[in-house]
Each structure stands twice: as C-alpha cells, then as structure tokens.
Motif scaffolding. Structure first.
Motif, PDB file in Angstrom:
ATOM      1  N   PRO A  22       0.848  -1.199   0.000  1.00  0.00           N
ATOM      2  CA  PRO A  22       0.000   0.000   0.000  1.00  0.00           C
ATOM      3  C   PRO A  22       0.881   1.246   0.000  1.00  0.00           C
ATOM      4  O   PRO A  22       2.014   1.204   0.472  1.00  0.00           O
ATOM      5  N   HIS A  23       0.371   2.345  -0.550  1.00  0.00           N
ATOM      6  CA  HIS A  23       1.167   3.570  -0.606  1.00  0.00           C
ATOM      7  C   HIS A  23       0.255   4.795  -0.544  1.00  0.00           C
ATOM      8  O   HIS A  23      -0.979   4.669  -0.531  1.00  0.00           O
ATOM      9  N   ALA A  24       0.874   5.966  -0.512  1.00  0.00           N
ATOM     10  CA  ALA A  24       0.127   7.219  -0.348  1.00  0.00           C
ATOM     11  C   ALA A  24      -0.880   7.444  -1.473  1.00  0.00           C
ATOM     12  O   ALA A  24      -1.904   8.099  -1.265  1.00  0.00           O
ATOM     13  N   GLY A  25      -0.612   6.906  -2.662  1.00  0.00           N
ATOM     14  CA  GLY A  25      -1.560   7.039  -3.766  1.00  0.00           C
ATOM     15  C   GLY A  25      -2.889   6.361  -3.457  1.00  0.00           C
ATOM     16  O   GLY A  25      -3.955   6.847  -3.847  1.00  0.00           O
ATOM     17  N   HIS A  26      -2.845   5.229  -2.744  1.00  0.00           N
ATOM     18  CA  HIS A  26      -4.081   4.549  -2.347  1.00  0.00           C
ATOM     19  C   HIS A  26      -4.892   5.429  -1.392  1.00  0.00           C
ATOM     20  O   HIS A  26      -6.119   5.524  -1.510  1.00  0.00           O
ATOM     21  N   ALA A  27      -4.199   6.055  -0.442  1.00  0.00           N
ATOM     22  CA  ALA A  27      -4.892   6.939   0.496  1.00  0.00           C
ATOM     23  C   ALA A  27      -5.497   8.140  -0.230  1.00  0.00           C
ATOM     24  O   ALA A  27      -6.598   8.585   0.093  1.00  0.00           O
ATOM     25  N   LEU A  28      -4.791   8.635  -1.240  1.00  0.00           N
ATOM     26  CA  LEU A  28      -5.281   9.781  -2.017  1.00  0.00           C
ATOM     27  C   LEU A  28      -6.582   9.426  -2.741  1.00  0.00           C
ATOM     28  O   LEU A  28      -7.527  10.222  -2.775  1.00  0.00           O
ATOM     29  N   VAL A  29      -6.642   8.233  -3.300  1.00  0.00           N
ATOM     30  CA  VAL A  29      -7.863   7.752  -3.962  1.00  0.00           C
ATOM     31  C   VAL A  29      -9.026   7.756  -2.974  1.00  0.00           C
ATOM     32  O   VAL A  29     -10.128   8.227  -3.271  1.00  0.00           O
ATOM     33  N   CYS A  30      -8.782   7.220  -1.771  1.00  0.00           N
ATOM     34  CA  CYS A  30      -9.838   7.146  -0.759  1.00  0.00           C
ATOM     35  C   CYS A  30     -10.297   8.536  -0.325  1.00  0.00           C
ATOM     36  O   CYS A  30     -11.498   8.775  -0.157  1.00  0.00           O
ATOM     37  N   GLU A  31      -9.348   9.439  -0.140  1.00  0.00           N
ATOM     38  CA  GLU A  31      -9.696  10.808   0.276  1.00  0.00           C
ATOM     39  C   GLU A  31     -10.555  11.499  -0.780  1.00  0.00           C
ATOM     40  O   GLU A  31     -11.547  12.158  -0.459  1.00  0.00           O
ATOM     41  N   LEU A  32     -10.185  11.331  -2.044  1.00  0.00           N
ATOM     42  CA  LEU A  32     -10.920  11.952  -3.135  1.00  0.00           C
ATOM     43  C   LEU A  32     -12.342  11.381  -3.222  1.00  0.00           C
ATOM     44  O   LEU A  32     -13.319  12.132  -3.339  1.00  0.00           O
ATOM     45  N   ALA A  33     -12.451  10.053  -3.146  1.00  0.00           N
ATOM     46  CA  ALA A  33     -13.764   9.405  -3.238  1.00  0.00           C
ATOM     47  C   ALA A  33     -14.655   9.800  -2.060  1.00  0.00           C
ATOM     48  O   ALA A  33     -15.843  10.108  -2.234  1.00  0.00           O
ATOM     49  N   LEU A  34     -14.094   9.809  -0.860  1.00  0.00           N
ATOM     50  CA  LEU A  34     -14.854  10.142   0.340  1.00  0.00           C
ATOM     51  C   LEU A  34     -15.458  11.541   0.233  1.00  0.00           C
ATOM     52  O   LEU A  34     -16.642  11.748   0.483  1.00  0.00           O
ATOM     53  N   LYS A  35     -14.616  12.477  -0.187  1.00  0.00           N
ATOM     54  CA  LYS A  35     -15.045  13.879  -0.249  1.00  0.00           C
ATOM     55  C   LYS A  35     -16.029  14.127  -1.385  1.00  0.00           C
ATOM     56  O   LYS A  35     -17.093  14.729  -1.187  1.00  0.00           O
ATOM     57  N   ARG A  36     -15.696  13.663  -2.571  1.00  0.00           N
ATOM     58  CA  ARG A  36     -16.508  14.017  -3.747  1.00  0.00           C
ATOM     59  C   ARG A  36     -17.838  13.265  -3.792  1.00  0.00           C
ATOM     60  O   ARG A  36     -18.809  13.750  -4.360  1.00  0.00           O
ATOM     61  N   LEU A  37     -17.896  12.057  -3.214  1.00  0.00           N
ATOM     62  CA  LEU A  37     -19.134  11.280  -3.234  1.00  0.00           C
ATOM     63  C   LEU A  37     -19.934  11.429  -1.948  1.00  0.00           C
ATOM     64  O   LEU A  37     -21.062  10.936  -1.861  1.00  0.00           O
ATOM     65  N   GLY A  38     -19.354  12.086  -0.934  1.00  0.00           N
ATOM     66  CA  GLY A  38     -20.057  12.222   0.335  1.00  0.00           C
ATOM     67  C   GLY A  38     -20.273  10.890   1.027  1.00  0.00           C
ATOM     68  O   GLY A  38     -21.333  10.640   1.605  1.00  0.00           O
ATOM     69  N   GLN A  62      -2.136 -10.704   6.548  1.00  0.00           N
ATOM     70  CA  GLN A  62      -1.962  -9.943   7.790  1.00  0.00           C
ATOM     71  C   GLN A  62      -0.906  -8.852   7.632  1.00  0.00           C
ATOM     72  O   GLN A  62      -1.080  -7.725   8.111  1.00  0.00           O
ATOM     73  N   GLU A  63       0.193  -9.170   6.946  1.00  0.00           N
ATOM     74  CA  GLU A  63       1.252  -8.175   6.722  1.00  0.00           C
ATOM     75  C   GLU A  63       0.742  -7.016   5.878  1.00  0.00           C
ATOM     76  O   GLU A  63       1.012  -5.840   6.174  1.00  0.00           O
ATOM     77  N   ARG A  64       0.005  -7.341   4.817  1.00  0.00           N
ATOM     78  CA  ARG A  64      -0.491  -6.289   3.930  1.00  0.00           C
ATOM     79  C   ARG A  64      -1.569  -5.442   4.609  1.00  0.00           C
ATOM     80  O   ARG A  64      -1.641  -4.236   4.395  1.00  0.00           O
ATOM     81  N   MET A  65      -2.386  -6.064   5.443  1.00  0.00           N
ATOM     82  CA  MET A  65      -3.400  -5.304   6.181  1.00  0.00           C
ATOM     83  C   MET A  65      -2.733  -4.356   7.183  1.00  0.00           C
ATOM     84  O   MET A  65      -3.136  -3.195   7.322  1.00  0.00           O
ATOM     85  N   ALA A  66      -1.702  -4.836   7.866  1.00  0.00           N
ATOM     86  CA  ALA A  66      -0.989  -3.989   8.836  1.00  0.00           C
ATOM     87  C   ALA A  66      -0.345  -2.801   8.126  1.00  0.00           C
ATOM     88  O   ALA A  66      -0.396  -1.666   8.618  1.00  0.00           O
ATOM     89  N   ALA A  67       0.237  -3.055   6.953  1.00  0.00           N
ATOM     90  CA  ALA A  67       0.864  -1.973   6.185  1.00  0.00           C
ATOM     91  C   ALA A  67      -0.191  -0.978   5.702  1.00  0.00           C
ATOM     92  O   ALA A  67       0.037   0.241   5.712  1.00  0.00           O
ATOM     93  N   ALA A  68      -1.361  -1.484   5.286  1.00  0.00           N
ATOM     94  CA  ALA A  68      -2.437  -0.601   4.808  1.00  0.00           C
ATOM     95  C   ALA A  68      -2.953   0.288   5.941  1.00  0.00           C
ATOM     96  O   ALA A  68      -3.264   1.462   5.724  1.00  0.00           O
ATOM     97  N   ARG A  69      -3.040  -0.255   7.142  1.00  0.00           N
ATOM     98  CA  ARG A  69      -3.520   0.548   8.286  1.00  0.00           C
ATOM     99  C   ARG A  69      -2.583   1.715   8.592  1.00  0.00           C
ATOM    100  O   ARG A  69      -3.022   2.758   9.062  1.00  0.00           O
ATOM    101  N   LYS A  70      -1.303   1.536   8.321  1.00  0.00           N
ATOM    102  CA  LYS A  70      -0.347   2.620   8.562  1.00  0.00           C
ATOM    103  C   LYS A  70      -0.538   3.758   7.556  1.00  0.00           C
ATOM    104  O   LYS A  70      -0.259   4.913   7.857  1.00  0.00           O
ATOM    105  N   ILE A  71      -1.016   3.419   6.354  1.00  0.00           N
ATOM    106  CA  ILE A  71      -1.226   4.416   5.291  1.00  0.00           C
ATOM    107  C   ILE A  71      -2.609   5.054   5.422  1.00  0.00           C
ATOM    108  O   ILE A  71      -2.774   6.259   5.242  1.00  0.00           O
TER     109      ILE A  71
END
Length: 197
Positions: A22-38, A62-71
């Motif tokens: 997971p990386h910051a680009g994934h978080a950016l996608v989520c932020e954009l979707a959350l805001k624009r779609l309400g 489990q490793e990938r989920m832990a890494a995603a939670r940090k992002i």
C-alpha cells in the motif's frame, strides 16, 4: 464473520486490491472518493490475491493489512480482509455476498482508471456493473486506455458527469463516473521493483 460496522442507509465505498505494498496514492484515492461522493466510510478490502496476477512473493494477508492501516489513517477508512474469510476469489463473489449481507447499504465500487481499462477481463464484470455504481479514479498513464477501452464503451450511455458525483451512491446501476483530481505517480508495481533492486 467480521464485516466492518455498517447500518442501513450508509454510503460505503469498496476499494479492493492486493495492496502489495500500500502507498500514499491509495490513500489519495480514498480521500478523493470520500469527499466528492459524500461517503460515510470506505472499506479498504485487502484481497487474498489478484486472480489476474501471480501470487509468488505476495506477503501474507496480515502483513499487507498492517501496512495498509499505517497508510489509511482517516478513521473513516476501514481496512478489512473479509474476502479471505468468505472465500471470495473474484470480485463478483464479494459483491454478491455484500448485497445479501448488508441490505439497505448504498455501496460504490471504487477502482483506478488502470483497472477500468482492464475491467472487461474480470470474471462476470457486467454482473458487478449491474450490482452497484462504479467510481473510477483517473491515474497517470491510464486515462486514454480507460476512456477508450471495452468497458468504457459499454458504459457510454451509463456514464455520468463528475458534477453528479454526490448522487452516485444512490444511483441505480449500471452507473459510472470517472473522477479527476490530485494524482499520485506512485505504483505498487514500481515500488516492488525498487525493493528488488
């Protein structure tokens, strides 16, 4: 079964992937979707593995989920691995399960434009499109392929302008919006290649 909390009437985005890593680009996608779609929540669904990709060298769920939670630091982003629990190998199985398990919830399937370009290769992709509205987030290098691909052509009459993004969660599918906004050049494939080097 440990599904994230939900309630009837909630608008929830479903953002799935291997997240390797997971990386910051994934978080950016989520932020954009959350805001624009309400949206009320985004479920970040860390998959057991992409059936279109090799699982060789894939870190544990489990490793990938832990890494995603940090992002994914916003409390409205809920990292989950429930797809492994229900034995879903394909996205249409996830969609079928959620529609039965979460009556009254307004789900939106979220993907990058690169995935929209290859969406026609997914198992029963039209069933997914008929089950819930889809949001595609523009990504560097994927815009033209996504806009001219087989899935985009199929969606042509069902595509909505970005100005109607807030209405997407309540739309009757099939419905598609391609959303443009801040873009990240980061890619999990490139990050893995850098790590190998």
């Amino acid at each position: 079964m440990s599904l994230p909390p939900f309630a009837r009437g909630m608008r929830i985005g479903l953002f799935g992937g291997s997240f390797n890593p997971p990386h910051a680009g994934h978080a950016l996608v989520c932020e954009l979707a959350l805001k624009r779609l309400g949206l009320h929540r985004i479920w970040v669904m860390v998959s057991p593995g992409n059936p279109l990709k090799s699982r060789q060298g894939l870190p544990s769920l489990q490793e990938r989920m832990a890494a995603a939670r940090k992002i994914m630091r916003d409390p409205r982003f809920v990292v989950t691995g429930f797809e492994a629990e229900i034995g879903a190998r394909y996205s249409f199985q996830t969609v079928d399960f959620l529609r039965r398990a979460c009556p009254g919830v307004h789900f939106v399937w979220i993907m990058g434009a690169d995935n929209l370009a290859g969406f026609f290769r997914w198992q029963r992709w039209r069933d997914i499109a008929h089950a819930m509205p889809i949001l595609a987030i523009d990504r560097p290098g994927a815009t033209h392929r996504a806009e001219r691909g087989q899935a985009a052509t199929w969606f042509a009459r069902r595509r909505l302008p970005e100005s109607q993004a807030k209405t997407l969660p309540l739309r009757r599918p099939p419905a598609l919006i391609v959303l443009h906004g801040p873009r990240s050049p980061l890619s999990s494939t490139q990050l893995r290649a850098q790590k190998r080097r």
